[in-house]
Scaffold this motif. Structure first.
Motif, short mmCIF file in Angstrom:
data_model
loop_
_atom_site.label_atom_id
_atom_site.label_comp_id
_atom_site.label_asym_id
_atom_site.label_seq_id
_atom_site.Cartn_x
_atom_site.Cartn_y
_atom_site.Cartn_z
N THR A 23 0.72 -1.07 -0.10
CA THR A 23 -0.11 -0.01 0.02
C THR A 23 0.83 1.26 0.05
O THR A 23 0.61 2.30 -0.84
N TRP A 24 1.95 1.36 0.88
CA TRP A 24 2.41 2.47 1.05
C TRP A 24 3.39 2.96 -0.21
O TRP A 24 3.62 4.30 -0.42
N LEU A 25 3.79 2.08 -1.04
CA LEU A 25 4.21 2.15 -2.22
C LEU A 25 3.75 3.19 -3.26
O LEU A 25 4.12 3.83 -4.20
N LEU A 26 2.32 3.27 -3.02
CA LEU A 26 1.53 4.08 -3.89
C LEU A 26 1.46 5.44 -3.65
O LEU A 26 1.32 6.34 -4.10
N ILE A 27 2.09 5.90 -2.07
CA ILE A 27 1.81 7.03 -1.52
C ILE A 27 2.58 8.14 -2.18
O ILE A 27 2.02 9.21 -2.36
N PRO A 28 3.62 7.53 -2.51
CA PRO A 28 4.56 8.90 -3.29
C PRO A 28 4.01 9.33 -4.44
O PRO A 28 3.97 10.62 -5.04
N ALA A 29 3.35 8.57 -5.26
CA ALA A 29 2.45 8.71 -6.42
C ALA A 29 1.34 9.61 -6.26
O ALA A 29 0.93 10.42 -6.97
N VAL A 30 0.87 9.49 -5.20
CA VAL A 30 -0.49 10.31 -4.82
C VAL A 30 -0.42 11.32 -3.91
O VAL A 30 -1.09 12.40 -3.92
N VAL A 31 0.71 11.91 -3.56
CA VAL A 31 1.13 12.82 -2.56
C VAL A 31 0.83 14.19 -3.28
O VAL A 31 0.35 14.92 -2.95
N PRO A 32 1.49 14.44 -4.74
CA PRO A 32 1.01 15.52 -5.46
C PRO A 32 -0.42 15.83 -5.41
O PRO A 32 -0.94 16.84 -5.55
N ARG A 33 -1.08 14.73 -5.72
CA ARG A 33 -2.63 14.72 -5.82
C ARG A 33 -3.16 15.22 -4.67
O ARG A 33 -4.13 16.17 -4.90
N TRP A 34 -2.64 14.61 -3.49
CA TRP A 34 -3.17 15.16 -2.29
C TRP A 34 -3.18 16.51 -2.03
O TRP A 34 -3.83 17.37 -1.58
N ARG A 35 -1.82 17.10 -2.56
CA ARG A 35 -1.47 18.76 -2.36
C ARG A 35 -2.52 19.40 -3.10
O ARG A 35 -2.86 20.75 -2.94
N ASN A 36 -2.65 18.81 -4.26
CA ASN A 36 -3.68 19.72 -5.27
C ASN A 36 -5.01 19.41 -4.82
O ASN A 36 -5.83 20.45 -4.70
N ALA A 37 -5.56 18.54 -3.89
CA ALA A 37 -6.73 18.56 -3.42
C ALA A 37 -6.77 19.49 -2.40
O ALA A 37 -7.84 20.04 -1.87
N PRO A 89 -8.35 1.68 6.24
CA PRO A 89 -9.63 2.03 5.33
C PRO A 89 -9.68 3.58 4.91
O PRO A 89 -10.01 3.71 3.84
N MET A 90 -9.51 4.51 5.91
CA MET A 90 -9.51 5.81 5.60
C MET A 90 -8.27 6.50 4.71
O MET A 90 -8.67 7.21 3.76
N LEU A 91 -7.25 5.71 4.69
CA LEU A 91 -6.10 6.00 3.90
C LEU A 91 -6.46 5.52 2.30
O LEU A 91 -6.13 6.04 1.53
N ALA A 92 -6.92 4.38 2.47
CA ALA A 92 -7.28 3.81 1.11
C ALA A 92 -8.35 4.40 0.36
O ALA A 92 -8.34 4.61 -0.73
N LEU A 93 -9.30 5.11 1.06
CA LEU A 93 -10.52 6.04 0.61
C LEU A 93 -9.84 7.13 0.13
O LEU A 93 -10.21 7.80 -0.98
N ALA A 94 -8.79 7.77 0.73
CA ALA A 94 -8.14 8.91 0.44
C ALA A 94 -7.23 8.77 -1.07
O ALA A 94 -7.09 9.72 -1.75
N MET A 95 -6.75 7.54 -1.01
CA MET A 95 -5.91 7.30 -2.15
C MET A 95 -6.61 6.86 -3.37
O MET A 95 -6.23 6.92 -4.50
N ALA A 96 -7.94 6.22 -3.25
CA ALA A 96 -8.46 5.46 -4.24
C ALA A 96 -8.54 6.16 -5.38
O ALA A 96 -8.49 5.85 -6.58
N PRO A 97 -9.21 7.44 -5.65
CA PRO A 97 -9.71 8.27 -6.62
C PRO A 97 -8.37 8.45 -7.66
O PRO A 97 -8.60 8.47 -8.87
N TYR A 98 -7.03 8.58 -6.90
CA TYR A 98 -5.87 8.81 -7.67
C TYR A 98 -5.36 7.38 -8.01
O TYR A 98 -4.79 7.40 -9.35
N VAL A 99 -5.62 6.46 -7.67
CA VAL A 99 -5.26 5.08 -8.00
C VAL A 99 -5.97 4.63 -9.32
O VAL A 99 -5.57 4.00 -10.11
N VAL A 100 -7.17 5.13 -9.35
CA VAL A 100 -7.84 4.81 -10.60
C VAL A 100 -7.29 5.38 -11.75
O VAL A 100 -7.31 4.79 -12.82
N GLU A 101 -6.86 6.68 -11.62
CA GLU A 101 -5.88 7.40 -12.56
C GLU A 101 -4.62 6.64 -12.81
O GLU A 101 -4.23 6.66 -13.91
N LEU A 102 -4.05 6.25 -11.80
CA LEU A 102 -2.67 5.70 -11.99
C LEU A 102 -2.84 4.47 -12.65
O LEU A 102 -1.60 3.84 -13.21
N ALA A 103 -3.83 3.58 -12.37
CA ALA A 103 -3.90 2.37 -13.08
C ALA A 103 -4.05 2.63 -14.66
O ALA A 103 -3.62 1.33 -15.47
#
Length: 561
Positions: free
Chosen positions: A285-299, A337-351
């Protein structure tokens, strides 16, 4: 009739939940409770059924005040339904895990869309700490479910409301979390970022006026859930007014909750302990975090509460559990679960990117190489590490049967890689993980169960004392009493071993021809005649002995060995 889009969503959920069931339920019924926690809770649940005492859990003849009784209630219910405890003791964890996944899917679907909900649930399912904890009959799976239900109710009200019923349900679930493990209150922390974001005028939030009494209803629902157990328990304890029951009240309400948090007496770790836990254990799971951090910053720039309410809650939980000295890896699992919820919209894009499937494919192949290589090395060369592991589990040879299953897990990753290819690397990784999590328990549970559960030791004791023998337990573990083949006598669990052994000798002296002392080898004293003690074997790296009456030296004054 449901619209086509809804039918598709429910069909996707059904397939996902079927896969989750196969992964999480693999091995149920193939093993007995394993230490350290499972035998304790199964024993307490069994004694609830046998005694009919539901308010005050017992561990043998002593009250058990370490944890509230919610988990034990559910385990006892499953034991009653199924007619036994083997397999039944794991059902609460299984359904808690499935329920948590369903809640994450529902929340993601309501806040975003069906695909996001499915991705969020998949992120939780593929996380190693989630599968590991659901595979064990501990309190944490049920606690995870209640906290996730609490988060779900509060978020749906705060972001898709007003929905007061969901808000009250969330607060009630938080209260049930309190009488499960004490920390269910952390679900209410979600109201903190909501209040901050609302004060700053963030869009997308539920805004109500003149509803103070409805907000206060959440506190009532929270306290009402706690009162389900606390009210009858206090009324009974103070009605009886015995030292035993009053000590139980003090222990469960203060020593095991407030004092454990403010002045932890075990599991001391550094303040940054949980960051290390995430980096070392929350794979992949945490391997995806570096890829979604910029998107969290934009959010954050866009003031998107659907992302930042769950994220801020995770930060609060992390801080809450980092403050006390006592820390365990499992404490922060409700964040997942809450971390996954915050990641999921951007993992859809990353996929949809090219790099993520290739990286996932590489990880799948690497897992295949690691498991297969380690298994072949241990199987063919019998290194010292392999021999030590085999000895600890009392496996034949150097544990060849165990290493075969390690190789099988590696082969599963290779099969998944071949089937999905690099273009669908995410599927290869998820399939390999699912196959590995299914293969491992099916192969190893029967192999390890006799040693891990003390089943073999207790069977040996039962055979050694004969059909008319009586067994007295000294310095025993919960699995010893749970696995006993006939009624036994015990002399307390938390008492000093020397005091237990003294009482056991007096008990044995009353009928020396039929009474035998079952003892942990660490509790032997100088009055034991070692040549007359009967070795019963080792379980969980602890040796057990059987002492007939002539194994005690006459007129001896004991001193610890």
């Amino acid at each position: 009739m449901l619209p086509t889009e809804d039918r598709t969503a429910w069909r996707h959920l059904a397939w996902f939940m079927l896969i989750a069931l196969l992964v999480l339920a693999a091995g149920i019924g193939l093993r007995d409770p394993w230490p350290p926690d499972e035998p304790r809770f199964a024993l307490v649940a069994k004694e609830m059924l046998d005694s009919g005492q539901w308010l005050f859990p017992h561990r043998g003849i002593e009250l058990y005040a370490d944890k509230p009784p919610m988990l034990m209630w559910t385990e006892a219910a499953w034991m009653w339904i199924t007619g036994g405890w083997r397999g039944a003791f794991l059902l609460t964890s299984l359904f808690s895990g499935l329920g948590t996944l369903a809640l994450v899917w529902h929340l993601g679907r309501r806040l975003w869309d069906e695909r996001t909900g499915l991705y969020a649930a998949a992120i939780v399912l593929m996380s190693m700490p989630f599968i590991d904890v659901i595979r064990h009959a501990q309190i944490d799976p049920l606690n995870l479910f209640w906290i996730t239900l609490g988060n779900t109710g509060i978020l749906l009200h705060c972001l898709r409301g007003p929905n007061w019923r969901m808000y009250w349900l969330g607060c009630f679930a938080a209260g049930l979390g309190v009488i499960t493990k004490g920390v269910g209150v952390i679900a209410l922390f979600m109201l903190v970022p909501y209040a901050v974001c609302r004060a700053r005028g963030w869009p997308g939030l539920t805004r109500t006026r003149g509803d103070g009494w409805r907000w206060a209803g959440g506190a009532i629902a929270f306290l009402l859930a706690i009162a389900v157990w606390l009210g009858p328990m206090l009324a009974t304890a103070y009605g009886k007014q015995t030292p035993e029951y009053l000590a139980y009240v003090n222990d469960i309400l203060f020593h095991q909750t407030a004092e454990r948090y403010a002045n932890s007496w075990q599991h001391h770790e550094a303040p940054w302990f949980f960051l290390v836990v995430i980096l070392s254990g929350w794979l992949p799971t945490w391997l995806l975090i570096p890829a979604v951090v910029p998107r969290w910053r934009n959010a954050l720039r866009l003031r998107e509460p659907r992302v930042w309410l769950p994220l801020a809650w995770c930060v609060l939980v992390l801080l809450f559990f980092s403050i006390p000295k006592g820390k365990r890896e499992i404490y922060i699992l409700p964040m997942l679960p809450m971390l996954a919820l915050a990641m999921a919209p951007y993992v859809v894009e990353l996929a949809k990117t090219r790099w993520l499937p290739r990286v996932a494919f590489g990880i799948a192949v690497a897992c295949g190489l690691v498991f297969t290589g380690a298994g072949v090395w241990a199987l063919t060369t019998a290194p010292g590490a392999a021999r030590r592991i085999a000895k600890g589990y009392e496996l034949a040879g150097h544990g060849e049967a165990l290493w075969v299953w390690v190789i099988a897990v590696g082969v599963a990753f290779f099969v998944a890689a071949v089937a999905f290819r690099p273009r669908r690397g995410v599927g290869a990784l998820l399939c390999g993980m699912a196959l590995g999590w299914i293969i491992w328990p099916l192969g190893t549970y029967p192999l390890l169960n006799a040693n891990q559960s003390t089943q073999a030791v207790m069977t040996a004791a039962d055979q050694a004392i004969g059909p008319d023998g009586q067994l007295g337990l000294v310095a025993w573990r919960e699995e010893n009493l749970l696995q006993a083949k006939r009624p036994v006598t015990e002399f307390g669990f938390s008492r000093a071993a020397a005091a237990q052994l003294a009482d056991a000798r007096a008990w044995q002296a009353a009928d020396p021809g039929h009474r035998y002392i079952f003892i942990n080898a660490d509790a032997l004293d100088s009055c034991v005649a070692a040549d007359r003690a009967v070795a019963l074997g080792t379980a969980n790296r602890v040796s057990f002995l059987l002492l007939p009456a002539d194994a005690t030296k006459p007129g001896c004054v004991p001193t610890p060995l």
